[in-house]
Design an enzyme around this catalytic site. Structure first.
Site, mmCIF file in Angstrom:
data_model
loop_
_atom_site.group_PDB
_atom_site.id
_atom_site.type_symbol
_atom_site.label_atom_id
_atom_site.label_comp_id
_atom_site.label_asym_id
_atom_site.label_seq_id
_atom_site.Cartn_x
_atom_site.Cartn_y
_atom_site.Cartn_z
ATOM 1 C CE LYS A 74 39.518 39.902 35.875
ATOM 2 N NZ LYS A 74 38.755 39.696 34.629
ATOM 3 C CB SER A 104 39.177 35.885 34.448
ATOM 4 O OG SER A 104 38.901 37.111 33.798
ATOM 5 C CB SER A 143 36.456 37.335 31.990
ATOM 6 O OG SER A 143 37.277 36.290 31.533
#
Length: 456
Positions: free
Chosen positions: A66, A141, A165
């Site tokens: 990520k 996210s 997220s």
């Protein structure tokens, strides 16, 4: 196959790099690719296995981290123009652990700017699209991570979760995302090591895959004072589990407290029937999450002010307006405001501790609606109710955050248009392994996780 030498790490990494080249242009999930580095790491992994040396649980598996997780020697932008050219000198803890377990870094996955919001877009890399329908959002996210998983660009993914997220993009992409008990996956470096709102966690195409990754990233670390003491190896235990007699409470719409689109409520109700068919004792409940919105918004704003206030002052006009507004709200808080939110946090924890004295599992929607139009900043309406801002439509995940309980999105079904809908499974504080076992039983009964997007 890697351990049996049926395939080499070089073949596995090469196949995933080919897959990225083939499908990523349509999805925009992997935003930085380090192919040469990955192939060199794969060659070293093959040599290590051939030499008879011990290898870790993630040996030879390619992973794109990520883009909010700092990765040594790889551009890590946080989706922000301020960090467009940022190349960290060291790995943060979750990346460090994955690499120590044998994972191979193939790149970075897309995020909203500073991971703010459950729709993945930013001014550097643009928008990530849903592989099941590229006109729809991949969530966020950890949207790039989830979309890349669903599309076969990597087999496991690291994510993080404050208000959904990990869970929201897992729901939107028909994969698994686990928000573990706070402290289960410790964070370092961290300026707020005692806070429990945000946590890293695993993502996978199946519950077993998520458990495998959790076994590598969980466990105590002396740099993280809030870390739980159990070693990650406990999550390598078998997940097969007889759920007969399990006490399951379910709520398709949080007892009417939140607007939920009918397609989502239907999936949750069908999931409750699945648990009943497995021999569970199932009843509809009304979970008491009163005060959760104020607690979440207050503590989130306070943390945004601490994290981003100095950055916003140093780079006026270069930070996403939603982040600026959240930080400003945090700056306006009084000590009494924060203290009252902390008291509310404690009250919610004890309320759910008592709830789980009567139930073993709570079944809820992950998101209040299916994947939405990719061109929107956020959904402005859910089930006919206007949304005030980009947090309002995420309350089904945000409110669970402040209970302190582990929560997981598991593939739960599809809309008539073929869009994925996950179900949110919530377990008592600390019961992460039990949660994985319950999710595995549901996954085996439904087989929704086996359905993949038709990307070519």
């Amino acid at each position: 196959m890697l351990r049996a030498r049926e395939v080499s790490a070089r073949e596995v990494v090469g196949a995933h790099l080919d897959r990225i080249a083939a499908v990523n242009p349509a999805v925009n999930a992997v935003v930085t690719v380090c192919a040469e580095r990955a192939m060199a790491e794969a060659a070293a992994a093959d040599e290590r296995l051939a030499s008879g040396a011990g290898v870790g649980p993630l040996h030879g598996l390619p992973i794109a981290h990520k883009d909010t997780h700092e990765t040594a020697g790889v551009r890590t932008t946080f989706g922000s123009p301020v960090f467009a050219d940022h190349v960290p000198e060291r790995d943060e803890l979750i990346v460090e652990r994955m690499r120590a377990a044998g994972a191979i870094t193939i790149g970075k996955t897309n995020v909203p700017e500073f991971a703010a919001g459950s729709h993945t877009f930013n001014p550097i890399f643009g928008t990530t699209r849903n592989p099941y329908d590229t006109a729809k959002s991949a969530g966020g996210s950890s949207g790039g991570a989830a979309a890349a998983l669903a599309a076969g660009m990597h087999p496991l993914a690291d994510g993080s979760d404050m208000g959904g997220s990990l869970r929201n993009p897992a729901s939107f992409n028909n994969v698994v995302g686990l928000r573990p008990t706070p402290g289960r996956v410790p964070a370092w470096p961290s300026s707020l090591p005692w806070e429990t709102m945000a946590t890293a966690g695993p993502m996978g195409r199946t519950v077993a895959d998520a458990a495998l990754l959790l076994s590598a990233i969980a466990g105590p670390d002396p740099r993280a004072p809030g870390a739980l003491g159990e070693p990650g190896s406990v999550f390598a235990a078998p997940l097969e589990h007889d759920v007969r007699g399990l006490r399951v409470g379910f709520s398709p719409d949080f007892g009417g407290a939140l607007p939920v689109e009918p397609e989502v409520a239907r999936v949750v109700t069908e999931a409750a029937k699945t648990f009943a068919g497995l021999g569970c004792v199932v009843e509809e409940v009304r979970p008491d999450l009163s005060g959760a919105d104020e607690v979440f918004r207050t503590l989130r704003a306070w943390q945004f002010h601490l994290a981003f206030g100095p950055l916003i002052e140093a780079h006026p006009g270069r930070v996403k307006e939603a982040v600026v507004a959240n930080a400003a709200a945090g700056r306006a808080l009084s000590g009494e405001d924060v203290g009252r939110a902390k008291e509310g946090l404690a009250a919610l924890f004890h309320r759910f501790r008592e709830f789980f004295g009567r139930h073993d599992l709570l079944l809820l929607p992950v998101s209040q609606l299916p994947p939405f139009d990719v061109g929107l900043e956020y959904p402005t309406e859910v089930a006919g109710e206007p949304m005030r801002d980009y947090l309002d439509w995420m309350r089904s995940a945000c409110h669970v955050t402040v209970t302190g309980c582990p929560a997981m999105s598991v593939p739960g079904g599809f809309t008539p248009d073929g869009l994925p809908v996950g179900v949110q499974l919530v377990a008592p504080y600390g019961a992460d392994l039990a949660l994985l076992r319950h999710g595995r039983a549901f996954e085996r009964a439904t087989r929704f996780a086996e359905r993949r997007p038709a990307l070519e």
